[in-house]
Design an enzyme around this catalytic site. Structure first.
Site, PDB file in Angstrom:
ATOM      1  N   PHE A  11      -9.654  -2.836  -5.014  1.00  0.00           N
ATOM      2  CA  PHE A  11     -10.578  -2.940  -6.156  1.00  0.00           C
ATOM      3  C   PHE A  11     -10.343  -4.248  -6.928  1.00  0.00           C
ATOM      4  O   PHE A  11     -11.234  -5.117  -6.993  1.00  0.00           O
ATOM      5  CB  PHE A  11     -10.361  -1.704  -7.033  1.00  0.00           C
ATOM      6  N   GLY A  36      -7.462  -0.152   0.474  1.00  0.00           N
ATOM      7  CA  GLY A  36      -8.469  -1.222   0.404  1.00  0.00           C
ATOM      8  C   GLY A  36      -9.613  -0.928   1.365  1.00  0.00           C
ATOM      9  O   GLY A  36      -9.459  -0.161   2.324  1.00  0.00           O
ATOM     10  N   SER A  78      -0.807  -2.590  -3.376  1.00  0.00           N
ATOM     11  CA  SER A  78      -0.034  -1.353  -3.595  1.00  0.00           C
ATOM     12  C   SER A  78      -1.008  -0.203  -3.745  1.00  0.00           C
ATOM     13  O   SER A  78      -2.094  -0.364  -4.316  1.00  0.00           O
ATOM     14  CB  SER A  78       0.819  -1.415  -4.871  1.00  0.00           C
ATOM     15  N   TYR A 148       5.890   5.107  -7.755  1.00  0.00           N
ATOM     16  CA  TYR A 148       5.104   3.938  -8.163  1.00  0.00           C
ATOM     17  C   TYR A 148       5.786   3.227  -9.331  1.00  0.00           C
ATOM     18  O   TYR A 148       6.056   2.025  -9.274  1.00  0.00           O
ATOM     19  CB  TYR A 148       3.704   4.411  -8.558  1.00  0.00           C
TER      20      TYR A 148
END
Ligand code: UDP
Length: 315
Positions: A11, A36, A78, A148
């Site tokens: 994005f 992606g 990521s 994360y």
């Protein structure tokens, strides 16, 4: 100039590709296409100054085939949404550790500048509000989000070590919740609510909906990243929109803007879900002369329009 953009089919990465292609730079976009999408960059594939390499940055990266000089590395690869990071926890950790390491090694080899996409998640569930860059954060090291949060914290540490030890010109952008056209409907709140509202389905508010977020429109974010990339500043900097809203109010706003018949239903709050989040953007204002321009309602209308035109689930 020659730029490498990791996560360039994602994005945010795809908007960076657009921006730098429009300025005449040559881009090597690297993406493993786990989150992606080729559709984000398909309009760039025929350009002579755009290369796409499907590759995971966890593996060794050799760019000899494309470039003999590399001016800037934009590290935006990521997984980021909760469903993805919980499905691929170790991959997320390795992207932000080994992947960051691989790209920093390239920065040393080619004497490139380096910008790391960090995140407001490094502040965890904050007890300082709004979050200022000097706040160290409150992260559960073994909670579901830590895969994360902690790996992005490590990525910041590693990046700073390369600045201190190798003199790499680094930048660290702490990105707060961002939304816009091209965003995947991958479990994050804005797209979830818009899809639910467009389809007159129940809007799923987690918890009591009183937790807050502050949403930044993609064009504002890209402008902030661009200004940071062109600055001499090497410490972390928050880029986000300080217009804070509860998740329940966001749900009602989206229902109103879509003229939807949807009703709100309440589901359990994910573990360690931050109860509030809002960027302090004093640093960005002072150092980059940046502040967001697009208010939430205008930005949401753009995304709603885009989703109505592209939303495959719509009846
Ligand atoms: N959320 C929600 N309903 C959804 C998706 C998310 O209420 O369908 C909540 C979530 O619990 C969190 C907020 O919206 O409090 C933002 O979630 P998101 O995953 O978009 O971003 P993050 O939590 O990483 O800021």
């Amino acid at each position: 100039m020659n730029f490498l953009i990791s996560g360039g089919a994602g994005f945010i990465g795809s908007y960076l590709c657009d921006k730098f292609i429009s300025e005449g730079h040559t881009i090597l976009c690297i993406d493993n296409l786990l989150s992606g999408k080729m559709k984000n960059i398909k309009h760039l594939l025929k350009k002579s100054n755009f290369y796409f390499l499907e590759k995971d940055i966890i593996e060794q990266i050799d760019i000899n085939y494309f470039f003999d000089k590399l001016d800037y590395i934009f590290h935006f690869a990521s997984l980021a949404s909760l469903p993805y990071i919980t499905k691929y926890p170790i991959h997320t950790e390795l992207t932000n550790s080994i992947g960051t390491y691989n790209l920093l090694k390239l920065a040393v080899r080619y004497k490139s500048k380096f910008i790391l996409a960090s995140t407001s998640e490094i502040y965890g569930d904050p007890d300082i509000h709004p979050q200022v860059e000097t706040y160290f954060g409150n992260v559960n090291t073994i909670g579901p989000r830590s895969v994360y949060d902690e790996s992005k914290r490590f990525a910041e540490t590693l990046t700073m070590s390369y600045f201190n030890n190798y003199g790499i010109d680094i930048k660290i952008v702490r990105i707060f919740n961002t939304y816009g056209p091209r965003m995947a409907c991958d479990g994050r709140v804005v797209l979830n609510f818009i899809h639910q509202a467009i389809n007159d389905e129940n809007i799923t508010v987690y918890g009591d909906g009183q937790q807050t977020r502050s949403f930044c429109y993609i064009d504002d974010l890209i402008d902030g990243i661009y200004k940071l990339a062109n600055s001499d500043y090497n410490n972390p900097i928050n880029i986000g929109n300080p217009q804070e809203i509860t998740i329940e109010k966001l749900a009602n706003k989206i229902i109103e803007l879509t003229n939807s018949k949807s009703k709100i239903i309440y589901k359990s709050l994910p573990v360690n879900d931050p109860l509030k989040r809002c960027p302090d953007i004093y640093r960005a204002k002072e150092i980059l002369q940046w502040e967001p321009k697009i208010d939430l309602e205008s930005g949401l209308n753009e995304v709603i329009q885009y989703e109505k035109e592209n939303n495959i689930y719509m009846s």
